[in-house]
Write a protein that holds these residues in place. Structure first.
Motif, PDB file in Angstrom:
ATOM      1  N   GLU A 141      30.657 -43.247 -59.186  1.00 23.54           N
ATOM      2  CA  GLU A 141      31.501 -41.884 -59.318  1.00 23.54           C
ATOM      3  C   GLU A 141      31.023 -41.062 -59.987  1.00 23.54           C
ATOM      4  O   GLU A 141      30.416 -39.696 -59.500  1.00 23.54           O
ATOM      5  CB  GLU A 141      32.962 -42.022 -58.723  1.00 23.54           C
ATOM      6  CG  GLU A 141      33.257 -43.092 -57.841  1.00 23.54           C
ATOM      7  CD  GLU A 141      34.811 -42.900 -58.008  1.00 23.54           C
ATOM      8  OE1 GLU A 141      35.718 -41.984 -59.402  1.00 23.54           O
ATOM      9  OE2 GLU A 141      35.089 -43.306 -56.746  1.00 23.54           O
ATOM     10  N   GLU A 142      31.275 -41.584 -61.252  1.00 24.34           N
ATOM     11  CA  GLU A 142      30.277 -40.371 -62.339  1.00 24.34           C
ATOM     12  C   GLU A 142      29.058 -40.065 -62.187  1.00 24.34           C
ATOM     13  O   GLU A 142      27.999 -38.601 -62.289  1.00 24.34           O
ATOM     14  CB  GLU A 142      30.526 -40.627 -63.716  1.00 24.34           C
ATOM     15  CG  GLU A 142      31.930 -40.549 -64.118  1.00 24.34           C
ATOM     16  CD  GLU A 142      32.266 -41.243 -65.230  1.00 24.34           C
ATOM     17  OE1 GLU A 142      31.266 -41.388 -66.237  1.00 24.34           O
ATOM     18  OE2 GLU A 142      33.222 -41.446 -66.203  1.00 24.34           O
ATOM     19  N   CYS A 143      28.719 -41.207 -61.695  1.00 27.51           N
ATOM     20  CA  CYS A 143      26.641 -40.982 -61.153  1.00 27.51           C
ATOM     21  C   CYS A 143      25.886 -40.041 -59.665  1.00 27.51           C
ATOM     22  O   CYS A 143      25.453 -40.159 -59.953  1.00 27.51           O
ATOM     23  CB  CYS A 143      25.854 -42.617 -61.248  1.00 27.51           C
ATOM     24  SG  CYS A 143      25.886 -42.749 -63.101  1.00 27.51           S
ATOM     25  N   GLY A 144      27.625 -39.909 -59.446  1.00 24.39           N
ATOM     26  CA  GLY A 144      27.182 -39.176 -58.215  1.00 24.39           C
ATOM     27  C   GLY A 144      26.577 -39.967 -56.665  1.00 24.39           C
ATOM     28  O   GLY A 144      26.817 -40.209 -56.102  1.00 24.39           O
ATOM     29  N   LEU A 145      26.730 -41.116 -56.920  1.00 21.88           N
ATOM     30  CA  LEU A 145      27.054 -42.424 -56.000  1.00 21.88           C
ATOM     31  C   LEU A 145      28.185 -42.406 -55.359  1.00 21.88           C
ATOM     32  O   LEU A 145      29.489 -42.562 -55.866  1.00 21.88           O
ATOM     33  CB  LEU A 145      26.657 -43.517 -56.621  1.00 21.88           C
ATOM     34  CG  LEU A 145      25.134 -43.336 -57.592  1.00 21.88           C
ATOM     35  CD1 LEU A 145      25.266 -44.816 -58.029  1.00 21.88           C
ATOM     36  CD2 LEU A 145      23.952 -43.523 -56.701  1.00 21.88           C
ATOM     37  N   PRO A 146      28.008 -42.808 -53.963  1.00 19.77           N
ATOM     38  CA  PRO A 146      29.051 -42.890 -52.928  1.00 19.77           C
ATOM     39  C   PRO A 146      29.995 -44.211 -53.580  1.00 19.77           C
ATOM     40  O   PRO A 146      29.890 -44.920 -53.967  1.00 19.77           O
ATOM     41  CB  PRO A 146      28.704 -43.687 -52.116  1.00 19.77           C
ATOM     42  CG  PRO A 146      27.591 -42.692 -52.043  1.00 19.77           C
ATOM     43  CD  PRO A 146      26.713 -42.899 -52.857  1.00 19.77           C
ATOM     44  N   THR A 147      31.798 -43.616 -53.623  1.00 22.20           N
ATOM     45  CA  THR A 147      32.727 -44.556 -53.476  1.00 22.20           C
ATOM     46  C   THR A 147      32.651 -45.061 -53.310  1.00 22.20           C
ATOM     47  O   THR A 147      32.976 -46.767 -54.269  1.00 22.20           O
ATOM     48  CB  THR A 147      33.979 -43.634 -53.940  1.00 22.20           C
ATOM     49  OG1 THR A 147      33.613 -41.818 -54.449  1.00 22.20           O
ATOM     50  CG2 THR A 147      35.353 -44.222 -54.309  1.00 22.20           C
ATOM     51  N   GLN A 148      32.087 -45.912 -52.266  1.00 21.56           N
ATOM     52  CA  GLN A 148      31.951 -47.162 -51.711  1.00 21.56           C
ATOM     53  C   GLN A 148      31.233 -48.309 -52.408  1.00 21.56           C
ATOM     54  O   GLN A 148      31.079 -49.643 -52.300  1.00 21.56           O
ATOM     55  CB  GLN A 148      31.613 -46.878 -50.001  1.00 21.56           C
ATOM     56  CG  GLN A 148      31.908 -48.134 -48.951  1.00 21.56           C
ATOM     57  CD  GLN A 148      31.544 -48.508 -48.226  1.00 21.56           C
ATOM     58  OE1 GLN A 148      30.006 -48.164 -47.947  1.00 21.56           O
ATOM     59  NE2 GLN A 148      31.211 -49.950 -47.334  1.00 21.56           N
TER      60      GLN A 148
END
Length: 90
Positions: free
Chosen positions: A74-81
């Motif tokens: 999430e910190e890297c900006g990727l989708p939570t899934q």
């Protein structure tokens, strides 16, 4: 050609995310499993240690901090899934 594997009558494969070993027609088949996206309900990291001389296989599992990985995703900006699928393989 890899001559060091010429005498090995087995195969190591993956992509199913299911840890397994079997002997079929005298040939060893090993799937070491996966780290993340478990398809067998066990969220621990799965791997295998294979002795290609004796064909002994030790299927192993280790705990890892999945919630930390989810947070980093999430910190890297990727989708939570992408992170939460590590919990159950969905």
């Amino acid at each position: 050609m890899r001559p060091y594997l010429d005498d090995h009558d087995g195969i190591v494969l993956g992509h199913t995310h299911i840890q397994h070993k079997a002997t079929i027609d005298g040939r060893l088949i090993v799937n070491p499993g996966s780290v993340g996206q478990p398809r067998d309900g066990d969220e621990r990291a799965a791997y295998a240690a294979l002795d290609t001389v004796t064909d002994e296989v030790d299927l192993r599992r280790v705990e890892y901090d999945i919630n930390r990985v989810i947070s980093r995703v999430e910190e890297c900006g990727l989708p939570t899934q992408i992170g939460t699928r590590l919990l159950d393989g969905s």
